[in-house]
Design a protein around this motif. Structure first.
Motif, PDB file in Angstrom:
ATOM      1  N   UNK A 188       0.827  -0.992   0.042  1.00 21.39           N
ATOM      2  CA  UNK A 188      -0.078   0.021   0.048  1.00 21.39           C
ATOM      3  C   UNK A 188       0.921   1.110   0.177  1.00 21.39           C
ATOM      4  N   UNK A 189       1.469   1.375  -1.191  1.00 22.11           N
ATOM      5  CA  UNK A 189       2.374   2.523  -1.302  1.00 22.11           C
ATOM      6  C   UNK A 189       1.556   3.949  -1.414  1.00 22.11           C
ATOM      7  N   UNK A 190       2.089   4.902  -1.007  1.00 23.50           N
ATOM      8  CA  UNK A 190       1.531   6.282  -1.313  1.00 23.50           C
ATOM      9  C   UNK A 190       2.560   7.354  -1.192  1.00 23.50           C
ATOM     10  N   UNK A 191       2.313   8.741  -1.611  1.00 27.28           N
ATOM     11  CA  UNK A 191       3.003   9.987  -1.378  1.00 27.28           C
ATOM     12  C   UNK A 191       2.844  10.334   0.005  1.00 27.28           C
ATOM     13  N   UNK A 192       4.130  10.890   0.452  1.00 28.23           N
ATOM     14  CA  UNK A 192       4.227  11.282   1.867  1.00 28.23           C
ATOM     15  C   UNK A 192       4.792  12.652   1.942  1.00 28.23           C
ATOM     16  N   UNK A 193       4.060  13.581   2.664  1.00 26.33           N
ATOM     17  CA  UNK A 193       4.500  14.961   2.720  1.00 26.33           C
ATOM     18  C   UNK A 193       4.754  15.147   4.225  1.00 26.33           C
ATOM     19  N   UNK A 194       5.746  15.592   4.585  1.00 22.19           N
ATOM     20  CA  UNK A 194       6.148  15.534   6.050  1.00 22.19           C
ATOM     21  C   UNK A 194       6.331  17.155   6.450  1.00 22.19           C
ATOM     22  N   UNK A 195       5.770  17.338   7.685  1.00 22.09           N
ATOM     23  CA  UNK A 195       6.306  18.409   8.275  1.00 22.09           C
ATOM     24  C   UNK A 195       6.437  18.613   9.548  1.00 22.09           C
ATOM     25  N   UNK A 196       7.563  19.064   9.905  1.00 24.31           N
ATOM     26  CA  UNK A 196       8.394  18.947  11.150  1.00 24.31           C
ATOM     27  C   UNK A 196       8.623  20.206  11.919  1.00 24.31           C
ATOM     28  N   UNK A 197       8.122  20.222  13.230  1.00 18.39           N
ATOM     29  CA  UNK A 197       8.462  21.296  14.119  1.00 18.39           C
ATOM     30  C   UNK A 197       9.431  20.885  15.022  1.00 18.39           C
ATOM     31  N   UNK A 198      10.693  21.695  15.316  1.00 15.83           N
ATOM     32  CA  UNK A 198      11.831  21.468  16.101  1.00 15.83           C
ATOM     33  C   UNK A 198      12.636  22.615  16.467  1.00 15.83           C
ATOM     34  N   UNK A 199      13.725  22.222  17.319  1.00 18.18           N
ATOM     35  CA  UNK A 199      14.570  23.492  17.421  1.00 18.18           C
ATOM     36  C   UNK A 199      15.498  24.174  16.284  1.00 18.18           C
ATOM     37  N   UNK A 200      15.435  25.240  15.991  1.00 16.80           N
ATOM     38  CA  UNK A 200      15.750  25.984  14.836  1.00 16.80           C
ATOM     39  C   UNK A 200      17.413  25.844  14.623  1.00 16.80           C
ATOM     40  N   UNK A 201      18.113  25.122  15.386  1.00 16.25           N
ATOM     41  CA  UNK A 201      19.511  24.942  14.943  1.00 16.25           C
ATOM     42  C   UNK A 201      19.503  23.668  14.513  1.00 16.25           C
ATOM     43  N   UNK A 202      18.467  22.939  14.463  1.00 17.08           N
ATOM     44  CA  UNK A 202      18.538  21.397  13.895  1.00 17.08           C
ATOM     45  C   UNK A 202      18.787  21.554  12.402  1.00 17.08           C
ATOM     46  N   UNK A 203      19.535  20.319  11.811  1.00 15.20           N
ATOM     47  CA  UNK A 203      19.281  19.746  10.554  1.00 15.20           C
ATOM     48  C   UNK A 203      18.367  19.192  10.283  1.00 15.20           C
ATOM     49  N   UNK A 204      17.394  19.139   9.552  1.00  9.73           N
ATOM     50  CA  UNK A 204      16.129  18.172   9.174  1.00  9.73           C
ATOM     51  C   UNK A 204      16.127  17.399   8.101  1.00  9.73           C
TER      52      UNK A 204
END
Length: 599
Positions: free
Chosen positions: A143-159
């Motif tokens: 069951x494949x799909x498209x994934x759209x991620x949104x992440x909130x975290x500390x601003x000094x991170x690499x995401x």
């Protein structure tokens, strides 16, 4: 209550009427030290409106469930691992707001605090069934799909995720949000999120579809030990090799490799965002075999971008094929496109030796094992699934022919890109390319257990000319079955204390006795080596004169692969009580003297 298990029957029933379109996943990693907020919006269709189904989620709590605008009570619809949907429509939108838990076991969303500087690093690990620890999903590979991620975290991170990282958008003091573009259609288990103050070395490689950004990431305290140049050189060699072999452009928009702390695997083939065990960052001088093994791991995960991520197994029954293919492809690439030209020797001494050991135990099993549920998947990450599977695949390449095998692969990728397949889909392409009927081969090699033994029986006349040459095959372990072997027989003469190959014969060995007429009438060589080039998966023995020559010249072979085959066979004779330990030890010690191959 099913608990956290999922059966194959349940997955098939669900896939029979459910088709997934997309997931929008919003994660806030700033809410607490042990939990995070997860909001999933899943869009899917059903060919049976009004029917029941379920979505997978493992979470401490679910705050709300909304299906097609209707609120569902979490108390009656969520049991700790599943969200029941008692009546779905033809077109559906499901929104689930949950509180999920950070893990420190290498499953789901792993959270690590660096003891050096107190910085927090997180990364996901979803194989086999752990995407459901981070988001509400239909947790099965078909069951494949498209994934759209949104992440909130500390601003000094690499995401990082599967798509190119967007710029951070400030939210409040010290906090930012990252909104990723949608992925192509991929299975849940190869989605990924990585976040933290990782250091990075960036580069790029020119692929068939254009320039591909590359990144090598590690936590800051490990940066002084990161030899990114070596890692990137290996990666670039793999890109060129696999695009040409598969006749298929790299399928994703970038390729990041993250060396992750407290990792519980060797590595994981997340699409465009591979995570690798941090122990592959060497803090001091290590044997060359460690560097070689890291290169193999890098190429193994890169091969999965095509075989596994672009084309995905329908269910976990074909896990062996997924891993075996990556093992074969990465070793071939390493031997042909990198400095590690002796990669097949390493494969012989490590992977195949592991397979032979496990295949001679009472716990052995067929390469293809029925995987009835998720729990059974975990019992099949072993030397049969990985090492024997890859060894048998190497034999399959020899059996159908290398050019024909590659032609079949190219057709397979062209036909099934972004889809799901079974072993049969690959066999169809290989049969068409090679003209070989592989059904009987599959039964004998993949659906049975155990290993065969091959022994040359050579007769000579008074002038030392060969009058009879036969390969005898017997059962060494497992099922009472003789198998077909496509292999090479090497003839070696002794020249100044060294074995020099003077001839090679390619042939099919099948049944209890296979004649080798090509040897008849020739002068008897010093050594006749069955399975020269190590194409077949079988234990081997020597005729008496060959064995005497090998024991008298422990370092007679100048090439590492026949040398390793001879060493392994003599050890196997000792293991099987066909040679005394007091005879083996002097041979082994003499073989070690002057050894330069780290493996």
């Amino acid at each position: 209550m099913p608990g956290t298990n999922l059966t194959r029957d349940e997955a098939q029933q669900r896939a029979a009427h459910i088709a997934t379109q997309s997931y929008a996943v919003e994660l806030d990693l700033t809410t607490a030290a042990d939990t995070f907020r997860s909001v999933t919006t899943a869009r899917f269709t059903s060919s049976a409106p009004g029917s029941e189904t379920f979505v997978d989620l493992i979470a401490p709590s679910v705050e709300s469930i909304t299906l097609n605008g209707e609120s569902l009570d979490p108390a009656t619809h969520f049991d700790g691992s599943r969200i029941s949907l008692r009546s779905v429509a033809a077109d559906n939108e499901l929104v689930v707001e949950a509180t999920c838990a950070f893990m420190n076991t290498g499953e789901g969303m792993h959270r690590f605090v660096d003891p050096v500087d107190g910085e927090v690093y997180v990364y996901t690990q979803f194989e086999v069934p752990d995407a459901r620890r981070v988001m509400a999903v239909f947790e099965q590979p078909d069951l494949k799909a498209e994934f759209t991620f949104t992440l909130t975290g500390p601003s000094h991170w690499q995401v990082l995720s599967n798509a190119v990282s967007p710029p951070a958008e400030p939210v409040r003091d010290g906090v930012a949000i990252w909104r990723f573009p949608a992925t192509p259609r991929i299975p849940t288990y190869v989605t990924a999120l990585v976040a933290g103050p990782y250091d990075v070395v960036r580069d790029s490689v020119e692929g068939r579809a254009g320039e591909i950004p590359l990144g090598v990431f590690c936590r800051r305290s490990m940066t002084p030990h990161l030899d990114a140049a070596n890692i990137l050189a290996c990666t670039k060699a793999g890109f060129a090799y696999f695009e040409e072999m598969f006749d298929s452009a790299y399928p994703f928009t970038k390729y990041d490799q993250v060396f992750a702390p407290e990792y519980n695997w060797g590595a994981m083939e997340n699409a465009g965002c591979v995570t690798i065990n941090e122990t592959y960052i060497f803090r001091g001088k290590v044997p060359e075999t460690h560097v070689e093994r890291r290169a193999l791991t890098i190429l193994h995960e890169l091969a999965h971008m095509w075989f596994g991520d672009l084309v995905t197994m329908r269910w976990w029954d074909d896990l062996w094929l997924n891993e075996s293919f990556a093992e074969w492809a990465s070793t071939a690439c390493q031997a042909e496109a990198t400095e590690w030209t002796g990669a097949w020797t390493t494969f012989c001494t490590q992977e195949k030796a592991w397979a032979y050991r496990q295949d001679q135990l009472s716990s052995t099993h067929p390469v293809v094992a029925p995987i009835r549920d998720l729990r059974e998947v975990e019992t099949n990450f072993d030397g049969i699934t990985y090492a024997k599977g890859a060894s048998v695949l190497k034999q399959l390449v020899a059996y159908v022919g290398r050019d024909e095998f590659v032609a079949g692969l190219r057709s397979y990728f062209a036909k099934h890109s972004w889809g799901n397949t079974t072993l049969n889909d690959l066999l169809v392409e290989l049969e068409q390319a090679s003209g070989r009927d592989l059904r009987s081969w599959v039964h004998k090699w993949l659906e049975t257990s155990g290993v065969n033994l091959l022994r040359p029986v050579i007769e000579i006349d008074e002038q030392g000319m060969i009058t009879s040459a036969v390969i005898e095959q017997s059962v060494a372990s497992g099922d009472d079955l003789l198998r077909p072997h496509r292999l090479e027989i090497g003839a070696y003469d002794l020249v100044d204390g060294r074995f020099v190959r003077t001839g090679v014969i390619s042939l099919d060995v099948d049944g209890p006795r296979t004649a080798v007429p090509q040897l008849i009438g020739a002068a008897r060589p010093a050594v006749i080596l069955v399975n020269d080039a190590d194409l077949a998966y079988a234990k081997i023995r020597f005729d008496p004169l060959s064995l005497a020559a090998i024991l008298a010249h422990p370092r007679g072979f100048t090439d590492t692969l026949p040398h390793s085959l001879a060493l392994a066979a003599v050890w196997d004779m000792t293991r099987d009580a066909q040679m005394r330990a007091r005879d083996y030890l002097p041979f082994a010690l003499a073989a070690l003297d002057g050894e330069r191959d780290s493996t």
